[in-house]
Enzyme design. Structure first.
Site, short mmCIF file in Angstrom:
data_model
loop_
_atom_site.label_atom_id
_atom_site.label_comp_id
_atom_site.label_asym_id
_atom_site.label_seq_id
_atom_site.Cartn_x
_atom_site.Cartn_y
_atom_site.Cartn_z
N HIS A 31 0.86 -1.19 0.00
CA HIS A 31 0.00 0.00 0.00
C HIS A 31 0.89 1.23 0.00
O HIS A 31 1.96 1.25 0.61
CB HIS A 31 -0.89 0.03 1.25
CG HIS A 31 -2.07 0.94 1.11
ND1 HIS A 31 -1.98 2.29 1.38
CD2 HIS A 31 -3.34 0.70 0.72
CE1 HIS A 31 -3.16 2.84 1.16
NE2 HIS A 31 -4.00 1.91 0.76
N ASP A 52 -7.86 -5.33 -0.12
CA ASP A 52 -8.33 -6.17 -1.24
C ASP A 52 -7.99 -7.64 -1.07
O ASP A 52 -8.48 -8.47 -1.83
CB ASP A 52 -7.71 -5.66 -2.55
CG ASP A 52 -8.26 -4.29 -2.89
OD1 ASP A 52 -7.47 -3.34 -2.99
OD2 ASP A 52 -9.50 -4.18 -2.99
C1 SDX Z 1 -6.17 0.04 -2.94
O1 SDX Z 1 -4.41 4.60 -2.09
C2 SDX Z 1 -5.37 3.96 -1.47
O2 SDX Z 1 -5.78 4.30 -0.38
C3 SDX Z 1 -5.93 2.75 -2.23
C4 SDX Z 1 -6.92 1.91 -1.46
C5 SDX Z 1 -8.22 2.66 -1.21
O3 SDX Z 1 -8.94 2.29 -0.26
O4 SDX Z 1 -8.55 3.55 -2.01
O5 SDX Z 1 -6.39 1.50 -0.22
C6 SDX Z 1 -7.33 0.67 -2.25
O6 SDX Z 1 -5.91 0.39 -4.07
C7 SDX Z 1 -5.29 -0.93 -2.19
C8 SDX Z 1 -4.05 -1.40 -3.05
C9 SDX Z 1 -4.52 -2.53 -3.97
N1 SDX Z 1 -3.46 -2.84 -4.96
C10 SDX Z 1 -2.82 -4.04 -4.92
O7 SDX Z 1 -2.98 -4.89 -4.03
C11 SDX Z 1 -1.89 -4.27 -6.10
C12 SDX Z 1 -0.53 -4.82 -5.60
N2 SDX Z 1 0.11 -3.71 -4.89
C13 SDX Z 1 1.08 -2.91 -5.61
O8 SDX Z 1 0.74 -2.68 -6.94
C14 SDX Z 1 1.54 -1.70 -4.80
O9 SDX Z 1 1.82 -2.15 -3.55
C15 SDX Z 1 0.64 -0.48 -4.68
C16 SDX Z 1 0.19 0.03 -6.01
C17 SDX Z 1 -0.56 -0.79 -3.84
C18 SDX Z 1 1.45 0.62 -3.97
O10 SDX Z 1 2.43 1.01 -4.85
P1 SDX Z 1 3.55 2.09 -4.42
O11 SDX Z 1 3.27 2.75 -3.15
O12 SDX Z 1 3.77 2.96 -5.60
O13 SDX Z 1 4.76 1.21 -4.11
P2 SDX Z 1 5.74 0.72 -5.20
O14 SDX Z 1 4.97 0.18 -6.37
O15 SDX Z 1 6.74 1.78 -5.45
O16 SDX Z 1 6.41 -0.51 -4.49
C19 SDX Z 1 7.43 -0.29 -3.54
C20 SDX Z 1 8.32 -1.51 -3.70
C21 SDX Z 1 8.70 -1.77 -5.15
O17 SDX Z 1 10.00 -2.37 -5.14
P3 SDX Z 1 11.26 -1.40 -5.49
O18 SDX Z 1 10.96 -0.77 -6.84
O19 SDX Z 1 11.33 -0.40 -4.37
O20 SDX Z 1 12.43 -2.35 -5.54
O21 SDX Z 1 7.60 -2.69 -3.28
C22 SDX Z 1 7.43 -3.57 -4.38
C23 SDX Z 1 7.69 -2.79 -5.66
O22 SDX Z 1 8.25 -3.64 -6.64
N3 SDX Z 1 6.04 -4.00 -4.33
C24 SDX Z 1 5.62 -5.26 -4.51
C25 SDX Z 1 4.23 -5.20 -4.33
N4 SDX Z 1 3.85 -3.94 -4.08
C26 SDX Z 1 4.97 -3.20 -4.10
N5 SDX Z 1 6.28 -6.40 -4.78
C27 SDX Z 1 5.52 -7.51 -4.88
N6 SDX Z 1 4.18 -7.55 -4.72
C28 SDX Z 1 3.50 -6.42 -4.44
N7 SDX Z 1 2.20 -6.45 -4.27
#
Ligand code: SDX
Length: 427
Positions: free
Chosen positions: A305, A362
């Site tokens: 998140h 989720d």
């Molecule tokens: C919702 O914003 C809100 O409040 C949203 C929400 C709401 O109520 O409105 O809470 C609802 O959207 C919840 C999130 C649902 N999405 C997912 O579950 C999809 C999987 N999650 C990722 O796509 C990600 O964690 C996000 C999009 C939720 C957050 O992305 P960020 O904050 O931009 O973080 P990031 O993508 O920069 O990740 C940070 C690091 C990265 O590694 P590095 O580039 O630093 O090496 O963590 C890794 C990412 O590769 N990473 C993951 C991961 N999520 C982040 N690695 C593996 N699996 C994951 N799920």
């Protein structure tokens, strides 16, 4: 923190005021920075940017805190109802019994949609994704309510908010009915908001639909958990659309479109599909490795998140609700065991610990919704249904803010500098 921040840009020092909220990080007010320095700030993805002032929802990502108008989500999920949370978000205070009764009656009496709206569905293929239908039909609502699209009139804003909150379950249920080829079921004003939605979705004309109280309560709680969440991507979309003066129906349709993305509200659908792909717990290590592999686009859906860096308080409530629904429906789903095992393994894996990745709202919602009988394609529709109150409350708060201007970010331009046109014969 002091009350100003100093910037030195090309030798010139400028000061920007630091503003304090009631709780949470202070903000550096950079509204004059470009005029003072000729430089923009740069923050794609808005990781360090507060886009607005709001009094609706507060999130502390480190502590896993989520407050709606100051009330913790766990207390609201345990003690409140979705109608009461809607009233709280819209009005700022918990209602008295009489206020809640009056509000519920108002919403109940707006649940029916114009009969002409049914014709919109016929233009879609039966296998259209229900979110595509939601974007189209909700956006078209403004064509039916010219009497409540003058956003400068607080009375019309209030009517639009009530209409959207009341009609979104009806449209969501119609999207499901259309996809399974069953007739639309009209609202029943004797039922609760959640009960009415369940009946419109799963009821059929041939027989009486019995609302299961435990499922009705779980549905209501799921709506509460998804009601609002500060300035997430879809809420920011609604605010940006609203800042141009677009009508609330068009703004909510824009929010639905944004929510559909798998990185946002589409994650619940993607998460259940992922759990199905993993199948049994013995396959989990392989998928954990894939999630850690930078060259593999696979991510553990339902994990991570932008704001929560320890736990998503909604996931905690959601996990508890899974067991209640399973007990009430006497269902077993091996995917729940796989999900629990996946959570346990991921939370002990150094990569996930270092990246602070853990189940978000989720992760478990798909398992519950599947147990209740919703197809995966309806999961994000339910998220949009519940989030509509947050969208309209945030939209209204923005319209009421006298300092609000049209949202118009700038950019760091890295394209070609000016050059002269070359006729095709000379290229
Ligand atoms: C919702 O914003 C809100 O409040 C949203 C929400 C709401 O109520 O409105 O809470 C609802 O959207 C919840 C999130 C649902 N999405 C997912 O579950 C999809 C999987 N999650 C990722 O796509 C990600 O964690 C996000 C999009 C939720 C957050 O992305 P960020 O904050 O931009 O973080 P990031 O993508 O920069 O990740 C940070 C690091 C990265 O590694 P590095 O580039 O630093 O090496 O963590 C890794 C990412 O590769 N990473 C993951 C991961 N999520 C982040 N690695 C593996 N699996 C994951 N799920």
């Amino acid at each position: 923190m002091g009350d100003t921040a100093k910037f030195i840009v090309e030798g010139k020092e400028v000061e920007s005021p630091i503003l304090k909220g009631s709780v949470g990080p202070d903000v550096i007010d950079i509204r004059k920075l470009y005029a003072q320095t000729g430089a923009f700030t740069y923050d794609p993805g808005f990781t360090s940017t507060a886009s607005c002032e709001s009094a609706l929802t507060y999130i502390d990502g480190d502590e896993g805190v989520l407050l709606h108008r100051g009330y913790p989500i766990g207390q609201l999920a345990e003690n409140s109802s979705f109608m009461e949370v809607c009233y709280l978000l819209l009005n700022g205070e918990l209602p008295s019994a009489a206020e809640l009764d009056g509000f519920t009656r108002t919403i109940t009496r707006h649940t029916m949609v114009h009969e002409q709206l049914s014709s919109f569905f016929k233009g879609f293929r039966r296998d259209a994704h229900p979110m595509a239908i939601m974007v189209g039909v909700v956006g078209a609502l403004s064509a039916f309510y010219h009497d409540s699209t003058d956003i400068s009139d607080p009375v019309q804003r209030r009517i639009s908010a009530h209409r959207l909150i009341a009609k979104i379950p009806t449209i969501a249920a119609m999207a499901y009915k259309y996809s399974v080829g069953q007739p639309f079921v009209y609202p029943d004003n004797k039922l609760s908001y959640a009960g009415n939605f369940l009946r419109m979705t799963f009821g059929v004309p041939a027989e009486e639909y019995e609302v299961v109280p435990a499922v009705e309560k779980a549905m209501d709680r799921i709506f509460i958990l998804h009601a609002d969440h500060e300035q997430n991507a879809s809420t920011s979309t609604v605010r940006l659309a609203g800042s141009s003066g677009a009508n609330p129906f068009a703004c909510v349709a824009a929010g639905i479109a944004c929510l559909w993305g798998p990185a946002h509200g589409g994650a619940n659908e993607a998460c259940l599909n992922m759990l199905r792909e993993i199948g049994t717990p013995d396959k989990i290590p392989h998928y954990i490795e894939r999630a850690k592999d930078k060259n593999d686009p696979f991510r553990l859906m339902g994990f991570g998140h932008r704001v929560y860096k320890n736990r998503d308080p909604r996931a905690t409530v959601m996990q508890k609700t899974v067991r209640e629904v399973f007990d009430a429906l006497n269902v077993q789903d091996p995917l729940f065991e796989t999900a629990l095992r996946l959570e346990e393994i991921a939370l002990n894996d150094p990569y996930f610990i270092e990246k602070k990745l853990f189940p978000n709202v989720d992760f478990y919602s798909g398992i519950i919704l599947s147990a209740i009988g919703f197809p995966t394609t309806m999961f994000t529709v339910l998220f949009a249904l519940a989030r509509t109150v947050g969208w309209v409350a945030q939209w209204n708060e923005m319209i009421e803010d006298p300092s609000q201007k049209i949202g118009r970010p700038r950019q760091l331009y890295t394209g070609p500098t000016q050059r002269d046109y070359v006729p095709v014969g000379q290229r």
